[in-house]
Design an enzyme around this catalytic site. Structure first.
Site, PDB file in Angstrom:
ATOM      1  N   ASP A   1       0.536   0.408   3.080  1.00 30.40           N
ATOM      2  CA  ASP A   1      -0.898   0.326   2.832  1.00 30.40           C
ATOM      3  C   ASP A   1      -1.430   1.597   2.175  1.00 30.40           C
ATOM      4  O   ASP A   1      -2.537   1.615   1.646  1.00 30.40           O
ATOM      5  CB  ASP A   1      -1.649   0.021   4.122  1.00 30.40           C
ATOM      6  CG  ASP A   1      -1.241   0.922   5.267  1.00 30.40           C
ATOM      7  OD1 ASP A   1      -0.278   1.716   5.107  1.00 30.40           O
ATOM      8  OD2 ASP A   1      -1.891   0.866   6.316  1.00 30.40           O
TER       9      ASP A   1
ATOM     10  N   SER B   1      -6.191   2.956   6.622  1.00 24.79           N
ATOM     11  CA  SER B   1      -5.412   1.729   6.829  1.00 24.79           C
ATOM     12  C   SER B   1      -6.280   0.498   6.978  1.00 24.79           C
ATOM     13  O   SER B   1      -5.778  -0.618   6.870  1.00 24.79           O
ATOM     14  CB  SER B   1      -4.526   1.866   8.070  1.00 24.79           C
ATOM     15  OG  SER B   1      -3.460   2.738   7.821  1.00 24.79           O
TER      16      SER B   1
ATOM     17  N   ASP C   1       3.384   5.800   9.939  1.00 22.45           N
ATOM     18  CA  ASP C   1       2.137   6.513   9.670  1.00 22.45           C
ATOM     19  C   ASP C   1       1.759   7.439  10.822  1.00 22.45           C
ATOM     20  O   ASP C   1       1.458   8.618  10.604  1.00 22.45           O
ATOM     21  CB  ASP C   1       1.029   5.484   9.452  1.00 22.45           C
ATOM     22  CG  ASP C   1      -0.349   6.112   9.350  1.00 22.45           C
ATOM     23  OD1 ASP C   1      -0.613   6.766   8.322  1.00 22.45           O
ATOM     24  OD2 ASP C   1      -1.156   5.955  10.281  1.00 22.45           O
TER      25      ASP C   1
ATOM     26  N   ASP D   1      -5.588  -2.106  16.333  1.00 18.05           N
ATOM     27  CA  ASP D   1      -5.557  -1.122  15.247  1.00 18.05           C
ATOM     28  C   ASP D   1      -5.782  -1.821  13.899  1.00 18.05           C
ATOM     29  O   ASP D   1      -5.619  -3.035  13.766  1.00 18.05           O
ATOM     30  CB  ASP D   1      -4.214  -0.394  15.276  1.00 18.05           C
ATOM     31  CG  ASP D   1      -4.262   0.913  14.502  1.00 18.05           C
ATOM     32  OD1 ASP D   1      -5.357   1.378  14.150  1.00 18.05           O
ATOM     33  OD2 ASP D   1      -3.178   1.493  14.255  1.00 18.05           O
TER      34      ASP D   1
END
Lengths: 656, 656
Positions: free
Chosen positions: B488, B223, B443, B282
């Site tokens: 992504d 990511s 995710d 993140d």
């Protein structure tokens, strides 16, 4: 279904809701009064269809309500806001005779294990080949069981009647998903520092859409009813070709719906071609004109391709081009074939002035002025990988003549498609044509977890699309031709990294073999195209199908199997086999290198191969009306958009 | 790289080609002379970037060629067709000092097992914060080792400078694929006879595209570098945030590239907002402005969000809105936090006039006129399923204050996003804004095979999109706002049928449990929405997450696990656990009902969760410039299209 139910029926419905999602009594009929086409059906204005009504009397099981079988049910139709009329009056039909039968079903897996079926008596009528012309919403009402009723809302879509495309070419990658397209691009095209130096033909289409593939009565479809949805604008049940599934035992009396090919020919005289790498009676090629609840009725389907629907008055379509496999439905039983009424269908087609073609050489020299039947092998056609890389696998007794020789001289999808275009172009003249070209073995190879062969078929499809565009361009036909590329359903496939096959083979323990898998940054780059010069003239195919680092790829619904993620050089994969005389499938010990990781499956052990999946599939569009195919929509909308592009809606009945 | 190599280097290259796809010495540099940005890089005209040059001297291993380390390498730049100039002259820079280091790597898994690393000496220079303005193709040439050279072609894209959108809202469903969207639609929306009665907000977007997510040096992305590709128009390496990965040990000296947020603010004064359900450091939320090779440097990243890049002159961006989780990077070590330079980052943000918000109640009443930092929990935010259905799972010591209380009053993505829009709208005035809103736990929940929670997060994203459109419409801002929804990367997920959980639980043998799986027509219809009234005010969520018939769904790259295809009511799933003190993961015996089928994984046994996949992911676009986002393209094109829509290209340098 919108239902107005008596108290008793409502109680049954409630029960049904609680225990729902059992094996269904009859897919698109959750109540005891069934109308086909059912509630929510859409229609092209002027499209022919049959109506089937059924009233069910459950004898036992959770739905039994103790009422006698109602043989006096009534059925009315009316435009919303206007008065309803009895169906016979509405369509000026004679009342058909009442039919009666019964059938059994299992309410769930426990009932199946206990061998306790539920019995249902049925009273039914069918009204054949009717059409509604005026666009709008209609209410069709079945009244039964002393006042219960089932109401179906039918929508006749209002589409322009003006024709915008002369030709439509519909490419179907059977079972092809976006995930597979991404994988095929990876192995077929070179990338430098994250930038592809060439792209798939599909990647260059100006318009992208997604279509939802679900069936009418289950969220996973097969190729029959999904192809029917694309061809008729009506979703149906697994195994159905252009009919709704009724509960009768006869697989040919189910209510039919007219297809795009049938309507196009009936209204415009346009010409039709079918190309597939499957046996030609398979669901997707058959779905242009076949009508049956049983996609497995191959012999009758081949007859329908030549002679039209048996036993019913229906739209007749001469098909100019039929190219594919499945010779065993053509040569007679004396040679081991299995044909409709034991006829020789090569002879039957020849009688109707088809050129009969049985190999690539004859295909390339066939006349463009005559109809053509090309059947190139028994069963499905050879895969690109076997025709081009592992040619020794062609040494099987699959000659289309039925003489048990090998079928060595098979064409590819590209050669079949380009010849079909030439024939259709010459024969259709100003009338235009509709051509289906199917890469069938993307699906068939995914079913047997043979990822390499499946991706090879996908690259062959893409190569065919590229060549088609170039060919149409060279003949100045590109601008008048709508080209669509889509699929009929998916398989749950993806690529998650790479596999060091040398390392895997060098380990003795399964848990250690798993270290051969490289994910994220350790996936590295594709080796399929980076190891030397290309062997094939077209640069869209990998040069090396067994590099050291292969793709860590797979499906999500599998039988037991052994995975070594290496190409199957000896022919299509056979992942699981049953113990003698059983349907208890285990991993095939002879699958692959014998060094693969032993993996237990998730599918019922009776299954020896993978299954279809839910995912929306992509639609690529180029040409007149391309703008209709962007965004997300139902599979049936592809039919309506094609019909709009051909201008096939008819708001008024034809003059007699 | 296009290389003109000496004979010796060519031999090394050949070796490399044969054994390629090993663990790579340095991703985007297959030769011994490395240029970053590398060959094939695209740039926005006027975009700032750093240049890093490295010359490698392999001491041992297959690439060792016996030459000394070349410290006299040269580097030139020139527009194609024009003369090249030394880099210092081209950019009017001082020559930087030479840097030297070494590093080791393993050529393949055998070398790793044998603990035989290859050692490489490096000579390097870096040129900081340069830009090229004139569109066109450029050649950058590194000359080293007595005449070897590495040529990089750089493309400065020619984009219109006219601004077409006032605002851009970029929704990221992290890890979200078409397959997942199809599954979420199935459980969240009602279908009658194959026709959905309502659709996802995404389904209604006018334009659909596919983007390719691969990294610069591996075909599976994480990511960080995928978000960086979307934000900078430059692909990079796993773990990289808006830098190219060099081989130095310092994770903050890698060559940086300017992001859309940075350029947008620098050129127009536009405002920036970040919303995520992840911890805010993140990768995806950080990728708007962070620059580091190590996405795990959370503490420094939080500081970068407030104070910009450390130790280098770079584009400074005040961020108006930061909403998410990750309190442990804000409260000080005295409370158990882990922060940059041990500071209290609530205080640091407050000093710079941010409202500090720690729960939903305060969020809803926050002022729209002031900057806002909202941190609602330690770690990732609670999932929709736990916030709305299984609330008892919120009883953990995750309070954002660091006081070990539970974080019970957490907002959802919708509330955070709508408040962010209000603040940005009020504060940005005529300048407009760029907002990232990330559904991070699609995710995160797919990683732990918790399909239900992942689909819940996806439905929450869709609900957020729907509410955003309605909100923008109500404030007359919809027409001036480009809304994009994409992902992504993917996970190899699909749905293949249904599971009769009652039947599965009643069987004692794994092979018999597999009979509970229903495929094709036995998949039936979704029970998630058909069993009673909806519990939640918004009809886009299922009412019942544990119907008898669940989805037969899953991933393709798994650790060992037990599957019962039922909702995990006790909180996010933990599919595999390692034996004490080892990284040898086996199926978690406490996962699910304990009745699940034991399945062996395919991933290395050190992995306890799933991994990302290759598939192209969808892009949905609505608003100004929507037409740029149809069809199939590279992930970096999203950056260039957004930049085009904001009019951010600059063909000439700014006046001093």
């Amino acid at each position: 279904m919108k239902c107005t139910c008596s108290i008793v029926a409502a109680a049954a419905l409630l029960l049904n809701a609680v225990s729902a999602q059992t094996f269904r009594r009859l897919g698109a009929c959750p109540t005891l009064g069934c109308v086909f086409p059912p509630d929510q059906a859409d229609f092209l204005a002027g499209q022919y269809f049959d109506i089937r009504l059924e009233v069910h009397q459950p004898v036992n099981g959770s739905e039994a309500i103790g009422l006698p079988l109602d043989e006096k049910f009534t059925f009315t139709i009316g435009k919303k806001g206007a008065a309803s009329k009895p169906v016979t009056e509405y369509f000026k039909l004679q009342e058909p005779k009442l039919e009666k039968w019964n059938f059994t079903w299992f309410e769930d897996l426990f009932a199946r294990d206990a061998k306790k079926p539920s019995l249902v008596n049925v009273a039914s009528k069918a009204y054949r080949r009717v059409a509604i012309y005026e666009p709008g919403e209609y209410t069709a009402t079945l009244t039964y069981n002393n006042g219960s009723s089932t109401e179906a809302t039918w929508t006749i879509r209002d589409l322009a009647e003006e024709r915008k495309a002369k030709n439509i070419i519909l490419f179907i990658g059977d079972g092809m998903t976006t995930n597979m397209i991404t994988a095929a691009r990876l192995i077929g095209h070179k990338s430098i520092n994250g930038k592809y130096q060439s792209l798939l033909a599909m990647d260059k289409f100006p318009v992208l859409g997604h279509q939802m593939t679900h069936s009418i009565d289950s969220f996973i479809t097969d190729s029959a009813n999904s192809a029917a949805a694309l061809n008729t604008g009506h979703k149906s049940t697994v195994n159905c070709l252009n009919v709704y599934a009724d509960s009768s035992i006869n697989p040919f009396d189910d209510p039919k719906v007219e297809t795009i090919a049938e309507i196009f020919h009936r209204l415009t005289g346009g010409h039709i071609g079918i190309v597939s790498t499957a046996y030609i009676a398979d669901a997707t090629p058959a779905a242009l004109v076949a009508h049956t609840r049983n996609r497995g009725a191959y012999e009758a389907i081949v007859d329908q391709l030549l002679n039209g629907v048996q036993n019913y008055t229906w739209t007749d379509v001469p098909i100019d081009v039929i190219f594919g496999g499945g010779a065993e439905q053509f040569y007679p039983p004396s040679l081991g074939g299995k044909t409709y009424q034991n006829k020789n269908y090569y002879d039957e087609f020849a009688k109707q002035k088809y050129q009969i073609i049985q190999n690539r050489t004859s295909l390339l020299s066939a006349k463009n002025s005559e109809k053509a039947l090309g059947i190139f092998t028994v069963s499905n056609m050879a895969k690109w990988l076997d025709r081009n890389v592992y040619r020794q696998n062609l040494n099987q007794s699959l000659s289309p003549a039925g003489d048990k020789k090998p079928a060595l001289d098979q064409p590819g999808l590209k050669e079949m498609t380009l010849k079909a275009i030439d024939i259709l172009q010459e024969r259709s003249g100003d009338k235009g044509y509709f051509l289906l070209s199917e890469a069938a073995s993307i699906d068939k190879m995914m079913h047997v977890l043979d990822y390499d062969r499946a991706l090879g078929e996908l690259l062959e499809l893409d190569d065919t699309i590229k060549a088609t565009i170039a060919h149409l361009n060279s003949t100045n036909c590109l601008k008048e031709t709508l080209i669509l590329v889509t699929a009929d359903h998916g398989h749950g496939f993806d690529v998650m990294g790479s596999v060091d096959t040398h390392y895997l083979a060098a380990q003795n323990v399964d848990r250690k073999k798993r270290d051969a898998v490289g994910t994220y940054e350790q996936s590295g780059l594709s080796q399929y195209i980076n190891t030397g010069n290309l062997t094939y003239t077209d640069s869209n195919f990998p040069s090396n199908w067994s590099p050291r680092y292969t793709l860590f790829q797979g499906l999500m619904a599998d039988p037991d199997r052994r995975e070594d993620w290496s190409v199957h050089k000896d022919g299509p994969r056979l992942p699981a086999v049953a113990a003698n005389g059983t349907k208890d499938n285990y991993a095939n010990p002879r699958d692959g290198s014998g060094k693969g990781i032993l993996l237990n499956g998730t599918l019922p052990v009776g299954d020896d191969q993978g299954v279809h999946s839910l995912t929306d599939v992509p639609v690529f569009a180029m040409g007149p009306c391309q703008e209709l195919f962007g965004g997300v929509y139902n599979s049936i909308d592809i039919f309506y958009n094609m019909a709009e592009c051909f201008g096939l809606g008819r708001g008024t009945p034809p003059k007699q």
